[in-house]
Design a protein around this motif. Sequence first.
Motif, PDB file in Angstrom:
ATOM      1  N   ARG A 183       0.833  -1.203   0.000  1.00  0.00           N
ATOM      2  CA  ARG A 183       0.000   0.000   0.000  1.00  0.00           C
ATOM      3  C   ARG A 183       0.871   1.258   0.000  1.00  0.00           C
ATOM      4  NH1 ARG A 183      -4.047  -1.409  -2.356  1.00  0.00           N
ATOM      5  NH2 ARG A 183      -4.428  -3.576  -1.812  1.00  0.00           N
ATOM      6  N   GLY A 184       0.746   2.055  -1.056  1.00  0.00           N
ATOM      7  CA  GLY A 184       1.420   3.346  -1.123  1.00  0.00           C
ATOM      8  C   GLY A 184       2.937   3.275  -1.102  1.00  0.00           C
ATOM      9  N   THR A 240       6.576   3.813  -1.752  1.00  0.00           N
ATOM     10  CA  THR A 240       7.375   4.864  -2.383  1.00  0.00           C
ATOM     11  C   THR A 240       8.845   4.607  -2.073  1.00  0.00           C
ATOM     12  OG1 THR A 240       5.580   6.484  -2.191  1.00  0.00           O
ATOM     13  CG2 THR A 240       7.806   7.351  -2.518  1.00  0.00           C
ATOM     14  N   ASP A 252       6.605   5.223  -7.034  1.00  0.00           N
ATOM     15  CA  ASP A 252       5.780   6.333  -6.574  1.00  0.00           C
ATOM     16  C   ASP A 252       4.357   5.889  -6.228  1.00  0.00           C
ATOM     17  OD1 ASP A 252       4.637   8.781  -6.078  1.00  0.00           O
ATOM     18  OD2 ASP A 252       5.216   9.693  -7.973  1.00  0.00           O
ATOM     19  N   ASN A 253       4.124   5.672  -4.917  1.00  0.00           N
ATOM     20  CA  ASN A 253       2.770   5.397  -4.418  1.00  0.00           C
ATOM     21  C   ASN A 253       2.142   4.169  -5.088  1.00  0.00           C
ATOM     22  OD1 ASN A 253       0.589   5.989  -2.699  1.00  0.00           O
ATOM     23  ND2 ASN A 253      -0.469   7.104  -4.323  1.00  0.00           N
ATOM     24  N   SER A 291       0.476   0.498  -5.177  1.00  0.00           N
ATOM     25  CA  SER A 291      -0.355  -0.366  -4.332  1.00  0.00           C
ATOM     26  C   SER A 291      -0.869  -1.551  -5.144  1.00  0.00           C
ATOM     27  CB  SER A 291      -1.557   0.408  -3.768  1.00  0.00           C
ATOM     28  OG  SER A 291      -1.145   1.484  -2.956  1.00  0.00           O
ATOM     29  N   LYS A 308       7.891   5.746   2.062  1.00  0.00           N
ATOM     30  CA  LYS A 308       6.497   5.741   2.494  1.00  0.00           C
ATOM     31  C   LYS A 308       5.879   4.392   2.156  1.00  0.00           C
ATOM     32  CE  LYS A 308       5.831  10.671   1.390  1.00  0.00           C
ATOM     33  NZ  LYS A 308       5.089  11.607   0.514  1.00  0.00           N
ATOM     34  N   GLY A 309       4.728   4.150   2.773  1.00  0.00           N
ATOM     35  CA  GLY A 309       3.946   2.974   2.429  1.00  0.00           C
ATOM     36  C   GLY A 309       4.110   1.818   3.397  1.00  0.00           C
ATOM     37  N   ARG A 317       5.105   4.269 -11.507  1.00  0.00           N
ATOM     38  CA  ARG A 317       3.696   4.317 -11.123  1.00  0.00           C
ATOM     39  C   ARG A 317       2.918   3.200 -11.818  1.00  0.00           C
ATOM     40  NH1 ARG A 317       2.861  10.789 -12.506  1.00  0.00           N
ATOM     41  NH2 ARG A 317       4.582  11.565 -11.211  1.00  0.00           N
TER      42      ARG A 317
END
Length: 330
Positions: free
Chosen positions: A10-11, A13, A27-28, A30, A68-69, A235
């Motif tokens: 999930r998410g 990065t 990048d983000n 999921s 992140k994530g 992405r």
Amino acid sequence: MSPEIVLDVRGLTVEFPTRNGILTAVDNVSFSIAKGEILGVVGESGAGKSLTGAAIIGLLEPPGRVAKGEIRLKGERIDGLAGEALRRLRGRRVGMVFQDPLTSLNPLYTVGDQLIETISTHRPDLSASAARERALSLLIDVGIPAAKDRLFAYPHQFSGGMRQRVVIALALAAEPELVIADEPTTALDVSVQAQIIALLKRLCAERGTSVMLITHDMGVIAETCDRVAVLYAGRIVEIGPVADVIHRPCHPYTIGLMGAIPALDGEEDRLTQIPGSMPRLSAIPQGCAFHPRCARTSQTCIDERPLLTAAGSGSAACWHIDPALTGAGS
């Protein structure tokens, strides 16, 4: 009943700090993979496919980092693991198959020694004879002929296809819940590639192992996977069941990838060519990252980044998806 989710990302990065700032390579992102499912991850070189796999198993090269994530394996968060906890994860719960089997095999040890060492590391309860029998069973499972004799052979005594089978056996040695296969057939000829594809499908069906198959080859995706995620510039631009994405692609990039595959009937005079190339990490365009190469580009594409939106039986990140596929036209 909903399928059991083995991997849930999930998410995610992934960033690389540089003198000039931060470069975002993934990048983000999921996605999830269910038990026994093969998810294909496809895209051009530089799309972020291998980095996503490396982030999941904790093999990012410094200064790369998960910024992140969350990454969860059967509900357990694994993106923060380090040291001994990370070592126990690799091989025991998540196996890895790399593109070049020679980089995964030690030329100084027989394949049997390497299999037995891996088995004994993750299954210390097994006796030496039981570990040896397990190693022999794995070679038989992956289709090594005369497996009892080849147990004592060195990697250089195997063909490329046989070495890749040994690497798959190593990845399965501890019966992991997830296998990440990074371009496992790229260096193989077409006939051996087909055998490896069939092997992966059979092992998933028999063992319930989940597989994340990273490749640039849509043909391999079509033959092997249940679902496919298309990556562009780090992405996900489209994700969904393989048959739908291949036969009814929604995103212009996916449409371009499919148009670049020769048809067996040979009716096309020329293959579709996607103009331009993947952007550098330091020069990813604002808005939709694909817009400089897209024939449908509008001002909205230039200014605003599209999010994944339901399209048919999957999702796509594009401002110009057919409204009939999103439900907006009904």
